[in-house]
Scaffold this motif. Structure first.
Motif, short mmCIF file in Angstrom:
data_model
loop_
_atom_site.label_atom_id
_atom_site.label_comp_id
_atom_site.label_asym_id
_atom_site.label_seq_id
_atom_site.Cartn_x
_atom_site.Cartn_y
_atom_site.Cartn_z
N VAL A 1 52.72 62.55 -14.63
CA VAL A 1 52.91 63.78 -15.39
C VAL A 1 52.36 63.64 -16.81
O VAL A 1 51.67 64.53 -17.31
CB VAL A 1 54.40 64.19 -15.42
N VAL A 2 52.64 62.50 -17.45
CA VAL A 2 52.18 62.29 -18.82
C VAL A 2 50.66 62.23 -18.87
O VAL A 2 50.03 62.84 -19.74
CB VAL A 2 52.82 61.01 -19.41
N TYR A 3 50.05 61.51 -17.93
CA TYR A 3 48.59 61.40 -17.92
C TYR A 3 47.94 62.75 -17.64
O TYR A 3 46.91 63.08 -18.22
CB TYR A 3 48.12 60.38 -16.89
N ALA A 4 48.54 63.53 -16.75
CA ALA A 4 48.00 64.86 -16.45
C ALA A 4 48.12 65.79 -17.65
O ALA A 4 47.22 66.58 -17.92
CB ALA A 4 48.71 65.46 -15.24
N GLY B 1 43.20 53.08 -26.78
CA GLY B 1 43.91 54.35 -26.65
C GLY B 1 45.27 54.27 -27.29
O GLY B 1 45.57 53.36 -28.06
N MET B 2 46.11 55.23 -26.95
CA MET B 2 47.45 55.30 -27.51
C MET B 2 48.46 54.84 -26.47
O MET B 2 48.42 55.28 -25.33
CB MET B 2 47.76 56.73 -27.95
N THR B 3 49.35 53.94 -26.87
CA THR B 3 50.37 53.42 -25.97
C THR B 3 51.73 53.91 -26.43
O THR B 3 52.11 53.74 -27.58
CB THR B 3 50.36 51.88 -25.97
N TYR B 4 52.45 54.54 -25.52
CA TYR B 4 53.82 54.97 -25.78
C TYR B 4 54.74 53.96 -25.11
O TYR B 4 54.63 53.72 -23.90
CB TYR B 4 54.07 56.37 -25.22
N LYS B 5 55.63 53.35 -25.89
CA LYS B 5 56.56 52.36 -25.36
C LYS B 5 57.94 53.00 -25.25
O LYS B 5 58.56 53.32 -26.26
CB LYS B 5 56.58 51.13 -26.25
N MET C 1 53.35 64.67 -27.17
CA MET C 1 53.50 63.85 -25.99
C MET C 1 54.87 63.18 -25.95
O MET C 1 55.44 63.03 -24.89
CB MET C 1 52.39 62.81 -25.97
N LYS C 2 55.36 62.81 -27.14
CA LYS C 2 56.68 62.21 -27.22
C LYS C 2 57.76 63.15 -26.67
O LYS C 2 58.65 62.74 -25.94
CB LYS C 2 57.02 61.88 -28.67
N ASP C 3 57.64 64.42 -27.04
CA ASP C 3 58.63 65.41 -26.59
C ASP C 3 58.62 65.55 -25.07
O ASP C 3 59.67 65.70 -24.45
CB ASP C 3 58.36 66.76 -27.24
N LEU C 4 57.44 65.51 -24.48
CA LEU C 4 57.33 65.61 -23.02
C LEU C 4 58.03 64.44 -22.35
O LEU C 4 58.80 64.63 -21.40
CB LEU C 4 55.86 65.67 -22.60
N LYS D 1 41.34 59.84 -26.74
CA LYS D 1 41.69 58.47 -26.36
C LYS D 1 42.56 58.48 -25.11
O LYS D 1 43.22 59.45 -24.81
CB LYS D 1 42.44 57.78 -27.49
N LYS D 2 42.55 57.37 -24.40
CA LYS D 2 43.35 57.23 -23.19
C LYS D 2 44.83 57.03 -23.58
O LYS D 2 45.14 56.45 -24.60
CB LYS D 2 42.84 56.02 -22.41
N ILE D 3 45.69 57.52 -22.73
CA ILE D 3 47.14 57.43 -22.96
C ILE D 3 47.72 56.43 -21.99
O ILE D 3 47.39 56.44 -20.80
CB ILE D 3 47.82 58.80 -22.73
#
Length: 77
Positions: A58-61, A29-33, A1-4, A69-71
């Motif tokens: 796009v990330v959620y899709a 869930g997982m949180t990307y900051k 997901m980080k790469d996306l 887990k939720k993103i």
């Protein structure tokens, strides 16, 4: 997901080396900051938050139902 996220954000900004992503895992869930250079903050957020909303969509899709887990994606200063 980080790469996306990096693939989407780096072409938008003037300082691609300053783009960084931290991942935090919590009970919800997982949180990307996502953090970018201060000059690029407006480009990542966009007018009325349209670019940020598009990135999140796009990330959620991409996460879809493959993740248990939720993103979440936060843009931090």
């Amino acid at each position: 997901m980080k790469d996306l996220i990096l693939t989407i954000v780096k072409p938008l900004v003037d300082h691609p080396d300053a783009v960084s992503i931290e991942m935090e895992e919590g009970p919800n869930g997982m949180t990307y900051k996502l953090s970018v250079h201060p000059e690029d903050m407006g480009k990542v957020i966009g007018k009325q938050g349209r670019v940020a909303k598009s990135i999140r969509t796009v990330v959620y899709a991409a996460a879809g139902s493959s993740q248990q887990k939720k993103i979440f994606l936060e843009i931090v200063e």
